[in-house]
Scaffold this motif. Structure first.
Motif, PDB file in Angstrom:
ATOM      1  N   SER A  33     -44.289 -90.042 -48.161  1.00  7.94           N
ATOM      2  CA  SER A  33     -43.646 -90.083 -49.479  1.00  7.94           C
ATOM      3  C   SER A  33     -44.627 -90.519 -50.562  1.00  7.94           C
ATOM      4  O   SER A  33     -44.566 -90.039 -51.698  1.00  7.94           O
ATOM      5  CB  SER A  33     -42.437 -91.022 -49.451  1.00  7.94           C
ATOM      6  OG  SER A  33     -42.836 -92.371 -49.336  1.00  7.94           O
ATOM      7  N   LEU A  34     -45.562 -91.416 -50.217  1.00  9.33           N
ATOM      8  CA  LEU A  34     -46.554 -91.850 -51.202  1.00  9.33           C
ATOM      9  C   LEU A  34     -47.515 -90.716 -51.552  1.00  9.33           C
ATOM     10  O   LEU A  34     -47.891 -90.547 -52.715  1.00  9.33           O
ATOM     11  CB  LEU A  34     -47.330 -93.055 -50.675  1.00  9.33           C
ATOM     12  CG  LEU A  34     -46.552 -94.373 -50.611  1.00  9.33           C
ATOM     13  CD1 LEU A  34     -47.402 -95.455 -49.958  1.00  9.33           C
ATOM     14  CD2 LEU A  34     -46.111 -94.809 -51.998  1.00  9.33           C
ATOM     15  N   GLU A  35     -47.897 -89.939 -50.554  1.00  8.58           N
ATOM     16  CA  GLU A  35     -48.792 -88.810 -50.818  1.00  8.58           C
ATOM     17  C   GLU A  35     -48.094 -87.758 -51.671  1.00  8.58           C
ATOM     18  O   GLU A  35     -48.685 -87.189 -52.597  1.00  8.58           O
ATOM     19  CB  GLU A  35     -49.260 -88.195 -49.502  1.00  8.58           C
ATOM     20  CG  GLU A  35     -50.237 -87.026 -49.675  1.00  8.58           C
ATOM     21  CD  GLU A  35     -51.529 -87.432 -50.376  1.00  8.58           C
ATOM     22  OE1 GLU A  35     -52.134 -86.564 -51.049  1.00  8.58           O
ATOM     23  OE2 GLU A  35     -51.929 -88.607 -50.259  1.00  8.58           O
ATOM     24  N   LEU A  87     -46.958 -85.378 -57.166  1.00  9.93           N
ATOM     25  CA  LEU A  87     -46.032 -85.143 -58.279  1.00  9.93           C
ATOM     26  C   LEU A  87     -46.461 -85.912 -59.526  1.00  9.93           C
ATOM     27  O   LEU A  87     -46.359 -85.399 -60.650  1.00  9.93           O
ATOM     28  CB  LEU A  87     -44.616 -85.552 -57.869  1.00  9.93           C
ATOM     29  CG  LEU A  87     -43.971 -84.725 -56.755  1.00  9.93           C
ATOM     30  CD1 LEU A  87     -42.677 -85.379 -56.294  1.00  9.93           C
ATOM     31  CD2 LEU A  87     -43.710 -83.301 -57.224  1.00  9.93           C
ATOM     32  N   PHE A  88     -46.935 -87.133 -59.334  1.00  9.11           N
ATOM     33  CA  PHE A  88     -47.381 -87.947 -60.470  1.00  9.11           C
ATOM     34  C   PHE A  88     -48.566 -87.283 -61.162  1.00  9.11           C
ATOM     35  O   PHE A  88     -48.613 -87.199 -62.392  1.00  9.11           O
ATOM     36  CB  PHE A  88     -47.758 -89.346 -59.980  1.00  9.11           C
ATOM     37  CG  PHE A  88     -48.150 -90.295 -61.080  1.00  9.11           C
ATOM     38  CD1 PHE A  88     -47.197 -91.056 -61.730  1.00  9.11           C
ATOM     39  CD2 PHE A  88     -49.477 -90.430 -61.464  1.00  9.11           C
ATOM     40  CE1 PHE A  88     -47.551 -91.934 -62.748  1.00  9.11           C
ATOM     41  CE2 PHE A  88     -49.846 -91.301 -62.477  1.00  9.11           C
ATOM     42  CZ  PHE A  88     -48.876 -92.052 -63.118  1.00  9.11           C
ATOM     43  N   ARG A  89     -49.512 -86.804 -60.379  1.00  6.33           N
ATOM     44  CA  ARG A  89     -50.698 -86.181 -60.973  1.00  6.33           C
ATOM     45  C   ARG A  89     -50.384 -84.816 -61.575  1.00  6.33           C
ATOM     46  O   ARG A  89     -51.121 -84.344 -62.439  1.00  6.33           O
ATOM     47  CB  ARG A  89     -51.798 -86.070 -59.920  1.00  6.33           C
ATOM     48  CG  ARG A  89     -52.278 -87.429 -59.442  1.00  6.33           C
ATOM     49  CD  ARG A  89     -53.665 -87.397 -58.878  1.00  6.33           C
ATOM     50  NE  ARG A  89     -54.211 -88.737 -58.720  1.00  6.33           N
ATOM     51  CZ  ARG A  89     -55.476 -88.990 -58.426  1.00  6.33           C
ATOM     52  NH1 ARG A  89     -56.324 -87.986 -58.256  1.00  6.33           N
ATOM     53  NH2 ARG A  89     -55.895 -90.233 -58.306  1.00  6.33           N
ATOM     54  N   THR A  90     -49.316 -84.198 -61.139  1.00  8.46           N
ATOM     55  CA  THR A  90     -48.914 -82.905 -61.696  1.00  8.46           C
ATOM     56  C   THR A  90     -48.137 -83.064 -62.990  1.00  8.46           C
ATOM     57  O   THR A  90     -48.322 -82.288 -63.936  1.00  8.46           O
ATOM     58  CB  THR A  90     -48.058 -82.125 -60.681  1.00  8.46           C
ATOM     59  OG1 THR A  90     -48.791 -81.960 -59.468  1.00  8.46           O
ATOM     60  CG2 THR A  90     -47.667 -80.759 -61.232  1.00  8.46           C
ATOM     61  N   VAL A 135     -41.881 -90.258 -56.858  1.00 10.82           N
ATOM     62  CA  VAL A 135     -42.782 -90.655 -57.942  1.00 10.82           C
ATOM     63  C   VAL A 135     -42.695 -92.160 -58.176  1.00 10.82           C
ATOM     64  O   VAL A 135     -43.710 -92.839 -58.390  1.00 10.82           O
ATOM     65  CB  VAL A 135     -42.446 -89.883 -59.235  1.00 10.82           C
ATOM     66  CG1 VAL A 135     -43.172 -90.488 -60.432  1.00 10.82           C
ATOM     67  CG2 VAL A 135     -42.819 -88.416 -59.089  1.00 10.82           C
ATOM     68  N   ILE A 136     -41.486 -92.700 -58.120  1.00 13.65           N
ATOM     69  CA  ILE A 136     -41.302 -94.137 -58.335  1.00 13.65           C
ATOM     70  C   ILE A 136     -42.000 -94.930 -57.233  1.00 13.65           C
ATOM     71  O   ILE A 136     -42.622 -95.975 -57.496  1.00 13.65           O
ATOM     72  CB  ILE A 136     -39.804 -94.470 -58.407  1.00 13.65           C
ATOM     73  CG1 ILE A 136     -39.207 -93.848 -59.673  1.00 13.65           C
ATOM     74  CG2 ILE A 136     -39.570 -95.979 -58.381  1.00 13.65           C
ATOM     75  CD1 ILE A 136     -37.703 -93.890 -59.735  1.00 13.65           C
ATOM     76  N   ASN A 137     -41.929 -94.464 -56.001  1.00 10.16           N
ATOM     77  CA  ASN A 137     -42.652 -95.138 -54.917  1.00 10.16           C
ATOM     78  C   ASN A 137     -44.146 -95.177 -55.210  1.00 10.16           C
ATOM     79  O   ASN A 137     -44.819 -96.193 -54.967  1.00 10.16           O
ATOM     80  CB  ASN A 137     -42.402 -94.412 -53.592  1.00 10.16           C
ATOM     81  CG  ASN A 137     -41.034 -94.727 -53.007  1.00 10.16           C
ATOM     82  OD1 ASN A 137     -40.378 -95.689 -53.412  1.00 10.16           O
ATOM     83  ND2 ASN A 137     -40.598 -93.914 -52.056  1.00 10.16           N
ATOM     84  N   TYR A 138     -44.677 -94.082 -55.729  1.00 10.46           N
ATOM     85  CA  TYR A 138     -46.108 -94.052 -56.033  1.00 10.46           C
ATOM     86  C   TYR A 138     -46.439 -94.958 -57.217  1.00 10.46           C
ATOM     87  O   TYR A 138     -47.484 -95.622 -57.228  1.00 10.46           O
ATOM     88  CB  TYR A 138     -46.556 -92.623 -56.316  1.00 10.46           C
ATOM     89  CG  TYR A 138     -48.034 -92.521 -56.583  1.00 10.46           C
ATOM     90  CD1 TYR A 138     -48.961 -92.731 -55.559  1.00 10.46           C
ATOM     91  CD2 TYR A 138     -48.518 -92.248 -57.860  1.00 10.46           C
ATOM     92  CE1 TYR A 138     -50.325 -92.668 -55.803  1.00 10.46           C
ATOM     93  CE2 TYR A 138     -49.877 -92.176 -58.109  1.00 10.46           C
ATOM     94  CZ  TYR A 138     -50.777 -92.392 -57.082  1.00 10.46           C
ATOM     95  OH  TYR A 138     -52.136 -92.335 -57.318  1.00 10.46           O
ATOM     96  N   VAL A 139     -45.554 -95.006 -58.216  1.00 18.23           N
ATOM     97  CA  VAL A 139     -45.766 -95.920 -59.346  1.00 18.23           C
ATOM     98  C   VAL A 139     -45.809 -97.359 -58.850  1.00 18.23           C
ATOM     99  O   VAL A 139     -46.636 -98.169 -59.297  1.00 18.23           O
ATOM    100  CB  VAL A 139     -44.657 -95.735 -60.404  1.00 18.23           C
ATOM    101  CG1 VAL A 139     -44.702 -96.858 -61.442  1.00 18.23           C
ATOM    102  CG2 VAL A 139     -44.801 -94.388 -61.090  1.00 18.23           C
ATOM    103  N   ARG A 140     -44.944 -97.701 -57.914  1.00 18.96           N
ATOM    104  CA  ARG A 140     -44.968 -99.048 -57.330  1.00 18.96           C
ATOM    105  C   ARG A 140     -46.297 -99.305 -56.621  1.00 18.96           C
ATOM    106  O   ARG A 140     -46.832-100.425 -56.668  1.00 18.96           O
ATOM    107  CB  ARG A 140     -43.814 -99.202 -56.341  1.00 18.96           C
ATOM    108  CG  ARG A 140     -42.432 -99.198 -56.966  1.00 18.96           C
ATOM    109  CD  ARG A 140     -42.280-100.256 -58.017  1.00 18.96           C
ATOM    110  NE  ARG A 140     -40.886-100.450 -58.407  1.00 18.96           N
ATOM    111  CZ  ARG A 140     -40.510-101.056 -59.519  1.00 18.96           C
ATOM    112  NH1 ARG A 140     -41.423-101.524 -60.366  1.00 18.96           N
ATOM    113  NH2 ARG A 140     -39.229-101.202 -59.799  1.00 18.96           N
TER     114      ARG A 140
END
Length: 210
Positions: free
Chosen positions: A109-111, A116-119, A186-191
Motif C-alpha cells: 500500500s505504501l508503494e 499515486l502521490f507522485r502522479t 495516498v494518506i498512508n504514504y503521507v504519514r
C-alpha cells in the motif's frame, strides 16, 4: 408621351408610404391583457423574441438531448461549485475525521500510495510533501501548506481524506480522480513522509533493534 418628373416623385413617395404602412402594420401588435385591463398596442419588430416559448424549471425541454428539465439536470462531471457551500451529500470535516483508514499500512500500500502521490500531488506538494512542487517553484502557483507541519501531522486520517476528497482552499477535489481506496493509500504514504522527518518512538525502537 413623357411623365413629368414631379408626378414620378409623387408616385415614388406614395409607394414608399404604402410600403412603410404595410411593414408597420405587420409588426405593430394589438392585444388585450389576460387580466382584462386596457388593451395595448406596441411596436414589435422581432416577433419571435417577444412571443418566445417559456418553460418551467422542472418542465422537459427539447433543446436538451434527453429532454430533461434544466432544473433537474446534474452538473457536468468533475465540475466544482463556485458558491463554496456544502452539498447535501457532503459530510463536514469533523464528520470525516471520524472515519478510519481501511487500507492496511504495508509495503504494497505504501508503494502504491507513493506512485499515486507522485502522479497527482508532487506537482504542488513536492516529493517530500514540503509544499515546494515544480509548479510552485516556477512561480505560476502559490505554495500549499507543508504536509510536515504540526497541524497537518495532528490531523486524523479521516480529516486528510476529507481534504483529498472534497478539496480545500485552492486545492480542488480528487474524488473523481482517485478511488476511495487510492485516496486512503495516498494518506498512508503521507504519514510515511511525516514519520520520516518526525519519527515516532516506535520507529526509533525499531531502528535500535536493527
Amino acid at each position: 408621351m413623357s411623365i413629368p418628373s414631379t408626378l414620378k416623385t409623387r408616385v415614388a413617395v406614395t409607394a414608399l408610404a404604402l410600403l412603410g404602412a404595410s411593414f408597420v402594420g405587420c409588426i405593430y401588435e394589438v392585444g388585450v391583457p389576460a387580466d382584462g385591463s386596457k388593451p395595448f398596442a406596441e411596436l414589435n419588430p422581432i416577433e419571435g423574441m417577444h412571443n418566445q416559448t417559456s418553460y418551467k424549471d422542472q418542465e422537459a425541454q427539447p433543446v436538451f438531448r434527453d429532454d430533461q428539465a434544466p432544473g433537474m439536470r446534474l452538473p457536468p462531471p468533475k465540475t466544482v461549485p463556485v458558491d463554496g457551500f456544502l452539498r447535501p451529500d457532503q459530510p463536514t470535516p469533523a464528520q470525516s475525521a471520524l472515519l478510519e483508514n481501511p487500507v492496511p499500512v504495508n509495503a504494497q500500500s505504501l508503494e502504491y500510495g507513493r506512485f499515486l502521490f507522485r502522479t497527482n500531488c508532487v506537482v504542488c506538494h513536492g516529493t517530500e510533501g514540503a509544499g515546494n512542487g515544480p509548479i510552485v517553484e516556477s512561480g505560476a502557483y502559490g505554495a500549499p501548506p507543508s504536509l510536515l507541519t504540526d497541524k497537518l501531522r495532528g490531523y486524523e486520517d479521516g480529516r486528510i481524506y476529507h481534504v483529498v476528497t472534497y478539496g480545500q482552499g485552492a486545492m480542488w477535489a480528487y474524488k473523481n480522480n482517485l478511488t476511495e481506496m487510492e485516496r486512503w493509500a495516498v494518506i498512508n504514504y503521507v504519514r510515511a513522509l511525516q514519520r520520516a522527518d518526525f519519527p515516532e518512538p516506535i520507529d526509533l525502537d525499531r531502528l535500535r533493534d536493527q
